[in-house]
Design a protein around this motif. Structure first.
Motif, PDB file in Angstrom:
ATOM      1  N   MET A   1       0.838  -1.192   0.000  1.00 35.69           N
ATOM      2  CA  MET A   1       0.000   0.000   0.000  1.00 35.69           C
ATOM      3  C   MET A   1       0.874   1.243   0.000  1.00 35.69           C
ATOM      4  N   THR A   2       0.275   2.352  -0.436  1.00 36.51           N
ATOM      5  CA  THR A   2       0.967   3.637  -0.437  1.00 36.51           C
ATOM      6  C   THR A   2      -0.098   4.717  -0.351  1.00 36.51           C
ATOM      7  N   GLN A   3       0.314   5.986  -0.178  1.00 38.13           N
ATOM      8  CA  GLN A   3      -0.689   7.028  -0.008  1.00 38.13           C
ATOM      9  C   GLN A   3      -0.236   8.364  -0.567  1.00 38.13           C
ATOM     10  N   SER A   4      -1.223   9.110  -1.031  1.00 36.35           N
ATOM     11  CA  SER A   4      -1.045  10.529  -1.327  1.00 36.35           C
ATOM     12  C   SER A   4      -1.705  11.290  -0.185  1.00 36.35           C
ATOM     13  N   ASP A   5      -1.802  12.604  -0.306  1.00 33.10           N
ATOM     14  CA  ASP A   5      -2.469  13.383   0.740  1.00 33.10           C
ATOM     15  C   ASP A   5      -3.966  13.100   0.786  1.00 33.10           C
ATOM     16  N   GLU A   6      -4.538  12.718  -0.361  1.00 33.74           N
ATOM     17  CA  GLU A   6      -5.989  12.542  -0.444  1.00 33.74           C
ATOM     18  C   GLU A   6      -6.439  11.098  -0.519  1.00 33.74           C
ATOM     19  N   GLN A   7      -5.554  10.172  -0.944  1.00 35.21           N
ATOM     20  CA  GLN A   7      -5.985   8.804  -1.215  1.00 35.21           C
ATOM     21  C   GLN A   7      -5.006   7.774  -0.654  1.00 35.21           C
ATOM     22  N   VAL A   8      -5.522   6.548  -0.474  1.00 32.85           N
ATOM     23  CA  VAL A   8      -4.697   5.388  -0.124  1.00 32.85           C
ATOM     24  C   VAL A   8      -4.834   4.376  -1.250  1.00 32.85           C
ATOM     25  N   PHE A   9      -3.703   3.819  -1.695  1.00 32.68           N
ATOM     26  CA  PHE A   9      -3.679   2.887  -2.814  1.00 32.68           C
ATOM     27  C   PHE A   9      -3.259   1.502  -2.313  1.00 32.68           C
ATOM     28  N   TYR A  10      -3.994   0.472  -2.762  1.00 28.92           N
ATOM     29  CA  TYR A  10      -3.704  -0.903  -2.361  1.00 28.92           C
ATOM     30  C   TYR A  10      -3.453  -1.759  -3.605  1.00 28.92           C
ATOM     31  N   ALA A  11      -2.400  -2.560  -3.538  1.00 31.93           N
ATOM     32  CA  ALA A  11      -2.103  -3.494  -4.624  1.00 31.93           C
ATOM     33  C   ALA A  11      -2.790  -4.822  -4.348  1.00 31.93           C
ATOM     34  N   THR A  12      -3.515  -5.346  -5.342  1.00 23.51           N
ATOM     35  CA  THR A  12      -4.102  -6.678  -5.245  1.00 23.51           C
ATOM     36  C   THR A  12      -3.811  -7.433  -6.532  1.00 23.51           C
ATOM     37  N   ALA A  13      -4.083  -8.727  -6.521  1.00 22.14           N
ATOM     38  CA  ALA A  13      -3.775  -9.559  -7.683  1.00 22.14           C
ATOM     39  C   ALA A  13      -4.608  -9.198  -8.900  1.00 22.14           C
ATOM     40  N   SER A  14      -5.809  -8.673  -8.680  1.00 21.62           N
ATOM     41  CA  SER A  14      -6.703  -8.439  -9.813  1.00 21.62           C
ATOM     42  C   SER A  14      -6.931  -6.977 -10.146  1.00 21.62           C
ATOM     43  N   ALA A  15      -6.604  -6.069  -9.208  1.00 23.56           N
ATOM     44  CA  ALA A  15      -6.908  -4.657  -9.465  1.00 23.56           C
ATOM     45  C   ALA A  15      -6.123  -3.764  -8.525  1.00 23.56           C
ATOM     46  N   LEU A  16      -6.147  -2.478  -8.853  1.00 23.80           N
ATOM     47  CA  LEU A  16      -5.653  -1.440  -7.961  1.00 23.80           C
ATOM     48  C   LEU A  16      -6.853  -0.873  -7.216  1.00 23.80           C
ATOM     49  N   LEU A  17      -6.803  -0.876  -5.887  1.00 21.16           N
ATOM     50  CA  LEU A  17      -7.888  -0.330  -5.089  1.00 21.16           C
ATOM     51  C   LEU A  17      -7.476   1.036  -4.548  1.00 21.16           C
ATOM     52  N   ILE A  18      -8.405   1.991  -4.631  1.00 18.52           N
ATOM     53  CA  ILE A  18      -8.142   3.359  -4.173  1.00 18.52           C
ATOM     54  C   ILE A  18      -9.237   3.765  -3.199  1.00 18.52           C
ATOM     55  N   ILE A  19      -8.831   4.200  -2.011  1.00 17.17           N
ATOM     56  CA  ILE A  19      -9.788   4.678  -1.017  1.00 17.17           C
ATOM     57  C   ILE A  19      -9.569   6.171  -0.796  1.00 17.17           C
ATOM     58  N   ASP A  20     -10.642   6.928  -0.906  1.00 12.31           N
ATOM     59  CA  ASP A  20     -10.590   8.356  -0.654  1.00 12.31           C
ATOM     60  C   ASP A  20     -10.573   8.589   0.858  1.00 12.31           C
ATOM     61  N   LYS A  21      -9.619   9.405   1.331  1.00  9.48           N
ATOM     62  CA  LYS A  21      -9.494   9.621   2.772  1.00  9.48           C
ATOM     63  C   LYS A  21     -10.647  10.439   3.350  1.00  9.48           C
ATOM     64  N   ALA A  22     -11.249  11.292   2.545  1.00 10.23           N
ATOM     65  CA  ALA A  22     -12.299  12.174   3.059  1.00 10.23           C
ATOM     66  C   ALA A  22     -13.612  11.433   3.273  1.00 10.23           C
ATOM     67  N   ASP A  23     -14.058  10.677   2.268  1.00  8.65           N
ATOM     68  CA  ASP A  23     -15.374  10.040   2.382  1.00  8.65           C
ATOM     69  C   ASP A  23     -15.317   8.513   2.362  1.00  8.65           C
ATOM     70  N   HIS A  24     -14.096   7.939   2.310  1.00  8.09           N
ATOM     71  CA  HIS A  24     -13.885   6.480   2.319  1.00  8.09           C
ATOM     72  C   HIS A  24     -14.483   5.776   1.105  1.00  8.09           C
ATOM     73  N   ALA A  25     -14.752   6.529   0.040  1.00  3.59           N
ATOM     74  CA  ALA A  25     -15.260   5.921  -1.182  1.00  3.59           C
ATOM     75  C   ALA A  25     -14.195   5.012  -1.786  1.00  3.59           C
ATOM     76  N   LEU A  26     -14.605   3.871  -2.301  1.00  7.96           N
ATOM     77  CA  LEU A  26     -13.705   2.876  -2.874  1.00  7.96           C
ATOM     78  C   LEU A  26     -13.786   2.878  -4.387  1.00  7.96           C
ATOM     79  N   GLU A  27     -12.624   2.948  -5.033  1.00  8.55           N
ATOM     80  CA  GLU A  27     -12.541   2.871  -6.496  1.00  8.55           C
ATOM     81  C   GLU A  27     -11.693   1.668  -6.867  1.00  8.55           C
ATOM     82  N   ARG A  28     -12.152   0.903  -7.841  1.00  8.08           N
ATOM     83  CA  ARG A  28     -11.435  -0.279  -8.312  1.00  8.08           C
ATOM     84  C   ARG A  28     -10.963  -0.015  -9.739  1.00  8.08           C
TER      85      ARG A  28
END
Length: 259
Positions: A1-28
């Motif tokens: 995992m890694t992070q910017s000021d606004e988001q957290v990025f997760y590595a998975t076998a099938s996709a890149l997952l992105i969580i917004d720090k403000a509203d916890h919205a998940l993007e695949r």
């Protein structure tokens, strides 16, 4: 995992997952959304250039920023190194340069240009790279090596690198897989024990019997050390202060710490 000021990025076998720090919205994000491959093995964000570096299992790299996605197939296509080529870790040295630790050595990547200016081939895999006191340090199964870019010798020739051994306070024989600079000192995994190196001498800091020291990170106010249990019990994450006192973080969220 890694992070910017606004988001957290997760590595998975099938996709890149992105969580917004403000509203916890998940993007695949997958190949459908523009990634070049599947099987994300690691991610690292560079705040200076606002670039997300994505490494895939096959060694291909995507650089993602506001301009789009730049795909770099250089590592798997390189004839400098034969056989499997696997990137094990990434150090963002500054807003332009990343050091890639790999099973074949160390590769330098210019994030802004998408170019690989040099590669150090090593006889053992390099698990982690850190820049400390203007020198480059490499953690390997045979110990920690260092080299001085200002010394005038050829850094690409690994015979010019120096092994930190008993003369510097390290064990005579040891392995290392993770390091980080914290409070002006280099902290390192040494045979699953935490050591600190001030540039002259190393000293022992902490050990947990029956645990592997899995990772070190110093992004926040503390040095975080993740320990994984060798026999299937729950792992631990210890938060060290600058004076090397520590407290254990809430174990309910760190059963099997990876990073």
């Amino acid at each position: 995992m890694t992070q910017s000021d606004e988001q957290v990025f997760y590595a998975t076998a099938s996709a890149l997952l992105i969580i917004d720090k403000a509203d916890h919205a998940l993007e695949r994000v997958t190949k459908v959304e523009g990634l070049s491959n599947v099987g994300v093995s690691l991610v690292k964000y560079n705040k200076g250039s606002q670039t997300l570096l994505i490494v895939y299992d096959n060694g291909v790299i995507d650089l993602v920023n506001d301009d789009g996605i730049l795909t770099l197939p250089n590592i798997p296509e390189s004839n400098i190194v034969l056989g499997e080529k696997k990137v094990l870790d990434v150090l963002m040295a500054n807003d332009s340069i990343a050091y890639l630790s790999a099973n074949f050595g160390i590769t330098t990547l210019n994030l802004r240009k998408g170019l690989f200016p040099n590669t150090v081939k090593t006889p053992v895999e390099v698990r982690n790279v850190q820049v400390f006191q203007n020198q480059i340090f490499a953690a390997t199964p045979e110990g920690i090596y260092n080299a001085d870019p200002a010394a005038g010798y050829n850094l690409d020739d690994f015979s010019n690198w120096n092994l930190l051994d008993g003369a510097a306070g390290f064990p005579q024989v040891y392995a290392s897989q993770t390091m980080v600079v914290f409070d002006g000192k280099l902290y390192a995994d040494v045979n699953d024990s935490l050591y600190v190196f001030d540039g002259t001498a190393a000293s022992f800091v902490h050990h947990l019997e029956g645990f592997d020291l899995t990772y070190l990170t110093a992004e926040g106010a503390h040095l975080l050390a993740g320990f994984s249990c060798k026999t299937g019990c729950r792992g631990k994450v210890l938060a060290f202060n600058a004076d090397q006192t520590f407290q254990q973080t809430n174990g309910s969220c760190a059963f099997y710490p990876l990073y």
